[in-house]
Design an enzyme around this catalytic site. Structure first.
Site, short mmCIF file in Angstrom:
data_model
loop_
_atom_site.label_atom_id
_atom_site.label_comp_id
_atom_site.label_asym_id
_atom_site.label_seq_id
_atom_site.Cartn_x
_atom_site.Cartn_y
_atom_site.Cartn_z
N LYS A 59 0.82 -1.22 0.00
CA LYS A 59 0.00 0.00 0.00
C LYS A 59 0.85 1.26 0.00
CE LYS A 59 -3.95 -2.14 2.37
NZ LYS A 59 -4.73 -2.17 3.61
N SER A 76 -1.33 0.64 6.43
CA SER A 76 -1.50 -0.51 7.32
C SER A 76 -2.47 -1.53 6.72
CB SER A 76 -1.98 -0.07 8.69
OG SER A 76 -3.22 0.58 8.59
N ASP A 77 -2.44 -2.71 7.33
CA ASP A 77 -3.35 -3.77 6.90
C ASP A 77 -3.66 -4.66 8.10
OD1 ASP A 77 -4.61 -4.99 4.37
OD2 ASP A 77 -3.80 -6.71 5.46
N THR A 78 -4.90 -5.14 8.15
CA THR A 78 -5.35 -6.01 9.24
C THR A 78 -5.98 -7.26 8.66
OG1 THR A 78 -5.80 -4.09 10.66
CG2 THR A 78 -6.87 -6.16 11.27
#
Length: 193
Positions: A59, A76-78
């Site tokens: 990203k 960010s990533d979850t």
């Protein structure tokens, strides 16, 4: 306190998540929201935090040629990691229902990775929180999906919503990480800039 440490920097949050944007507001820091579309595809051999680290980095890549010396980019990533599988955002009602039925009465992990990137450096941090659901009835799952439409949430649920209040028995780790940002770890990294 943090805002005075960051006076020499321009913070860019590359996230459309209302929860992540709210966290930044609550940290009392000035930031700009800048969004770019990214196809969130990762190599299939990656596991757990390798996936979120990869996606947080992915990203950040569209911004590579536009960061100035003063810019700090946060991406960010979850994911929800359950039974050796990444559960992302559900595409529809049926997928959301099946996901929550799988998580019902069981323990899973929520993993969030954050990329902190400038023109000259990048650091990726991650955090893992363990979450235990009670046995959810089909009626509870249906009610939650119909009322809250959790299609923008990894694992088809938001811990801060109704289902978190009635369905989560125990968490180990950061509550805010489950909402999508390990704020305590990000704060520490920003203080160290």
């Amino acid at each position: 306190m943090l805002s005075s440490k960051l006076t020499n920097y321009h913070l860019i949050l590359a996230s459309g998540s209302p929860r992540r944007q709210q966290f930044f507001k609550e940290l009392d820091i000035d930031f700009e929201i800048r969004l770019k579309e990214v196809d969130e595809v990762y190599p299939k051999q990656l596991k757990a935090s390798e996936i979120t680290d990869f996606l947080a980095d992915l990203k950040s890549k569209p911004f590579n040629n536009e960061l100035t010396d003063k810019d700090i980019l946060i991406t960010s990533d979850t994911i929800v990691w359950f039974e050796n599988e990444a559960l992302g955002k559900p595409k529809n009602y049926q997928e959301a229902f099946e996901t929550l039925r799988r998580l019902s009465g069981k323990v899973h992990e929520v993993i969030t990775s954050v990329s902190i990137k400038s023109k000259s450096f990048q650091k990726i941090i991650n955090d893992t929180t363990t979450v235990a659901f009670k046995e959810l009835s089909d009626d509870e799952i249906k009610y939650y999906i119909e009322k809250y439409k959790p299609y923008d949430k990894a694992g088809a649920y938001g811990i801060q919503e109704w289902i978190g209040r009635i369905g989560i028995k125990k968490i180990e780790g950061s509550y805010f990480n489950v909402m999508g940002l390990p704020v305590h770890k990000l704060y520490k990294e920003l203080m160290n800039l």
